[in-house]
Design a protein around this motif. Structure first.
Motif, PDB file in Angstrom:
ATOM      1  N   PHE A  63      30.727  15.749  12.159  1.00  0.00           N
ATOM      2  CA  PHE A  63      29.804  16.854  11.942  1.00  0.00           C
ATOM      3  C   PHE A  63      29.968  17.391  10.530  1.00  0.00           C
ATOM      4  O   PHE A  63      29.713  18.564  10.273  1.00  0.00           O
ATOM      5  CB  PHE A  63      30.038  17.962  12.979  1.00  0.00           C
ATOM      6  N   LEU A 121      33.798  19.176  10.432  1.00  0.00           N
ATOM      7  CA  LEU A 121      33.049  20.401  10.125  1.00  0.00           C
ATOM      8  C   LEU A 121      33.870  21.306   9.209  1.00  0.00           C
ATOM      9  O   LEU A 121      33.369  21.843   8.221  1.00  0.00           O
ATOM     10  CB  LEU A 121      32.713  21.120  11.431  1.00  0.00           C
ATOM     11  N   TYR A 241      26.592  22.831   3.260  1.00  0.00           N
ATOM     12  CA  TYR A 241      26.716  23.762   4.380  1.00  0.00           C
ATOM     13  C   TYR A 241      26.625  23.014   5.704  1.00  0.00           C
ATOM     14  O   TYR A 241      25.956  21.977   5.798  1.00  0.00           O
ATOM     15  CB  TYR A 241      25.631  24.843   4.287  1.00  0.00           C
ATOM     16  N   TRP A 242      27.290  23.542   6.731  1.00  0.00           N
ATOM     17  CA  TRP A 242      27.477  22.736   7.939  1.00  0.00           C
ATOM     18  C   TRP A 242      26.176  22.397   8.642  1.00  0.00           C
ATOM     19  O   TRP A 242      26.075  21.362   9.302  1.00  0.00           O
ATOM     20  CB  TRP A 242      28.464  23.393   8.891  1.00  0.00           C
ATOM     21  N   THR A 243      25.147  23.231   8.491  1.00  0.00           N
ATOM     22  CA  THR A 243      23.881  22.896   9.138  1.00  0.00           C
ATOM     23  C   THR A 243      23.247  21.676   8.476  1.00  0.00           C
ATOM     24  O   THR A 243      22.486  20.948   9.113  1.00  0.00           O
ATOM     25  CB  THR A 243      22.906  24.071   9.087  1.00  0.00           C
ATOM     26  N   ALA A 246      23.995  18.490  10.198  1.00  0.00           N
ATOM     27  CA  ALA A 246      23.264  18.204  11.435  1.00  0.00           C
ATOM     28  C   ALA A 246      21.989  17.422  11.161  1.00  0.00           C
ATOM     29  O   ALA A 246      21.511  16.701  12.035  1.00  0.00           O
ATOM     30  CB  ALA A 246      22.936  19.499  12.162  1.00  0.00           C
ATOM     31  N   ILE A 249      22.028  13.721  11.664  1.00  0.00           N
ATOM     32  CA  ILE A 249      22.260  13.436  13.087  1.00  0.00           C
ATOM     33  C   ILE A 249      20.957  13.585  13.863  1.00  0.00           C
ATOM     34  O   ILE A 249      20.623  12.758  14.719  1.00  0.00           O
ATOM     35  CB  ILE A 249      23.347  14.376  13.658  1.00  0.00           C
TER      36      ILE A 249
END
Lengths: 353, 288
Positions: A63, A121, A241-243, A246, A249
């Protein structure tokens, strides 16, 4: 379905020809501003394809791929600012991103599953914070003041030429991942995904393979990030940034992670969709969320599995129980024969890894 | 805001997350969405009415309950469909729900910063010798203690709590013993969402609200749950306080490292002790 010219191969060839024609004709068809959009699509294709090495093949639920994407982007920006030639910049970005992901994977030597997702993450978020707080990386504003003027002697100040360069590099990158998925390395990775314990007993260095797979995916993410730097002409911390992790994915789920070209199809679809949505509403994440939810629940193998789904549905409608049974058996055999199309995938696995 | 109060706030949010994780075995990204809903619900119903302490507390609880009702609806309609799916799919499913909740809040309240002032009675500080403590921090501290004791009592001393613990331990065996696992899931999820909403309502006055706080707070909560151990309320409390204090200490003395107060403990714990400080060994398995 024997011989060289199967229906499937003809269809594949036709799609390939159409894609090549589209790529060649694009600069003549759209305004130069729209070429920028297609550049970002191409970069997303590479990013999603590299991420699918982890999800679709190795069964490593990362992630944090945006961290390595950003590492590649920042490396490219810093080197390009110092006047490095484009190809050298790209190679450097690949090396740095691969090294960072290899280090991360080595640190996470013993971790799998959900804990690994959380680890990646945290790593990506650390890189985000680092970029945000570090003065030489431009802090919140990021880095600007670089561009690709020529690649290997060819002038690319025209957006059309930059598009060709981006597509060629993306194609080379994707070809690399295709070779990997077809190699014995790819086969071993899928074996590990299916049963890590049995692979270990067969003498496979499971953890070593996982580190290598993670480094290769990181290299792909870094290359995509470096290309994005040349396309956007700016690199900001938001890319890490972690979003952002996504997004690839969602793309590979949308297209279908069990197909090699699934992530690419998903990347095109999602980028185009987000582009349209952003013009209509600021709250576009609402619709991305709904899409992701529906895909996970109703089309877990992505849009490329639609033909199979439709075929099964038609058979059920015709009500011929024998045909249904025979059909699924035939499909299974076909799936088993095709090494890149695995019935089970990381999403199709239980929690014991 | 002092580190301790910050830690207590994170504890309220993360205790709900760890409860859901321990019982339902799902890392619930949507928790951040419910936190956001709680913050905006509180903003919506308070406006400037809440000037006295009892009214403020009542409205905060109401905001938590509104969130819980939305949570129950979400569980019935959307979340329940995910239970049978594998872990990684569930994780992405909860991420989809986070996006849906965040997008809905964006749609309703927009992107502009909203500020929700604390009630006047809580605006000033109390002087304790040479130390100055904001009254709002004291309220947070009291709430934290109440939440901890209530959770401890519920899980250890009530019938529902015993069922929750049993399902967390072994859901299959629990179902054989006649426990309605789906009901326990729903109850746990509701408690978790209520805590997320309560945390959001309490966090409102401490920050400038934008729909992005869902994304930052869920990371805080995940960090706490990982450091404290999946499913452990005590672990959550300890980890929240450690991370809150470390964060405020670094913010004062080494500002460039303040953000790493979250990620460094997370990485160190994941590498050295994947089950967390207080987690049961079965929480996260490090196989092969």
């Amino acid at each position: 379905m024997t011989g060289f010219l199967t229906l499937r191969r003809v269809a594949g060839l036709l799609v390939a020809v159409l894609v090549v024609l589209f790529v060649l004709a694009l600069p003549f068809m759209v305004a130069s501003g729209d070429i920028f959009f297609w550049d970002t699509v191409a970069v997303a294709v590479l990013f999603a394809t590299s991420t699918n090495l982890l999800f679709g093949q190795a069964g490593i639920p990362s992630f944090g791929q945006a961290g390595f994407y950003a590492a590649g982007a920042y490396t490219a920006a810093l080197a390009a600012q110092r006047g490095w030639p484009v190809l050298a910049v790209l190679v450097l970005a690949i090396v740095i991103a691969a090294a960072l992901s290899a280090i991360a994977a080595l640190v996470a030597w013993r971790i799998t599953g959900l804990a690994f997702s959380m680890f990646t993450l945290a790593v990506a978020q650390s890189l985000y914070s680092f970029a945000l707080k570090n003065g030489t990386l431009g802090g919140y504003n990021g880095l600007t003041g670089f561009s690709a003027t020529s690649v290997a002697g060819v002038d690319v100040t025209d957006p059309g030429f930059l598009w060709y360069v981006v597509v060629i590099i993306v194609a080379l990158g994707c070809f690399g991942f295709w070779v990997i998925s077809r190699s014995s390395f790819g086969l071993t990775m899928r074996a590990i995904r299916e049963d890590p314990v049995r692979s270990l007993f067969l003498g496979v260095n499971v953890r070593g393979y996982r580190v290598l797979a993670f480094a290769l995916a990181g290299a792909g993410a870094g290359l995509a990030g470096a290309l994005s730097a040349y396309v956007n002409l700016v690199v900001t911390p938001d890319t890490a940034y972690w979003t952002a992790s996504a997004e690839p994915i969602i793309m590979l789920l949308l297209g279908g992670m069990s197909f090699f070209f699934g992530p690419a199809v998903g990347a095109v679809l999602l980028t185009a969709l987000m582009h349209k949505l952003m013009n209509m509403t600021h709250a576009y994440v609402l619709y991305v969320g709904i899409l992701l939810y529906l895909i996970l629940l109703f089309l877990p193998r992505g849009v490329l599995s639609l033909s199979e789904v439709a075929r099964a549905f038609r058979r059920r409608l015709s009500g011929d129980a024998q045909a249904v049974a025979a059909g699924t058996a035939g499909e299974r055999a076909a799936d088993a024969a095709d090494a890149t199309e695995q019935e089970t995938s990381i999403v199709g696995r239980g929690r014991t890894q | 805001m002092t580190g301790l109060a910050m830690g207590v706030l994170i504890f309220v949010v993360s205790s709900g997350l760890t409860l859901v994780l321990g019982v339902l075995r799902v890392a619930n990204f949507a928790h951040g969405g419910f936190f956001l809903v709680g913050a905006y619900a509180s903003y919506q119903i308070q406006q400037h009415h809440a000037q006295s302490l009892p009214v403020f507390i009542a409205l905060v609880i109401v905001a938590g309950l509104i969130t819980a009702v939305i949570g129950i609806a979400t569980e019935r309609l959307l979340f329940r469909q995910l239970y049978d799916l594998p872990e990684a799919t569930m994780l992405l499913g909860t991420y989809a729900l986070l996006l849906i909740l965040q997008g809905a809040v964006q749609q309703i309240w927009g992107f502009n910063q909203k500020s929700q002032p604390e009630p006047k009675v809580l605006g000033s500080s109390v002087h304790l010798g040479s130390v100055e403590i904001p009254r709002y921090d004291i309220l947070l501290f009291v709430v934290g203690v109440v939440v901890f004791l209530a959770l401890w009592y519920t899980t250890k001393r009530t019938a529902v709590g015993r069922q929750i613990s049993a399902v967390a331990e072994d859901r299959y065996m629990s179902s054989l013993l006649g426990i309605r696992v789906t009901g326990v899931y729903a109850a746990t999820f509701t408690i978790g969402v209520f805590l997320a909403g309560l945390g959001g309502a309490l966090a409102g006055p401490t920050l400038s609200m934008t729909p992005d706080i869902a994304l930052t707070y869920i990371l805080d909560a995940f960090a706490v749950v990982i450091v404290g151990g999946f499913g452990s309320i005590t672990g959550s409390l300890v980890a929240s306080l450690v991370i809150g204090l470390l964060g405020s200490y670094l913010a004062v003395y080494v500002p460039s490292l303040a953000d790493f107060a979250l990620y460094m403990p997370m990485i160190v714990i994941l590498v050295l002790r994947p089950r967390g400080l207080f987690g049961a060994a079965s929480g996260v398995r490090a196989a092969v």
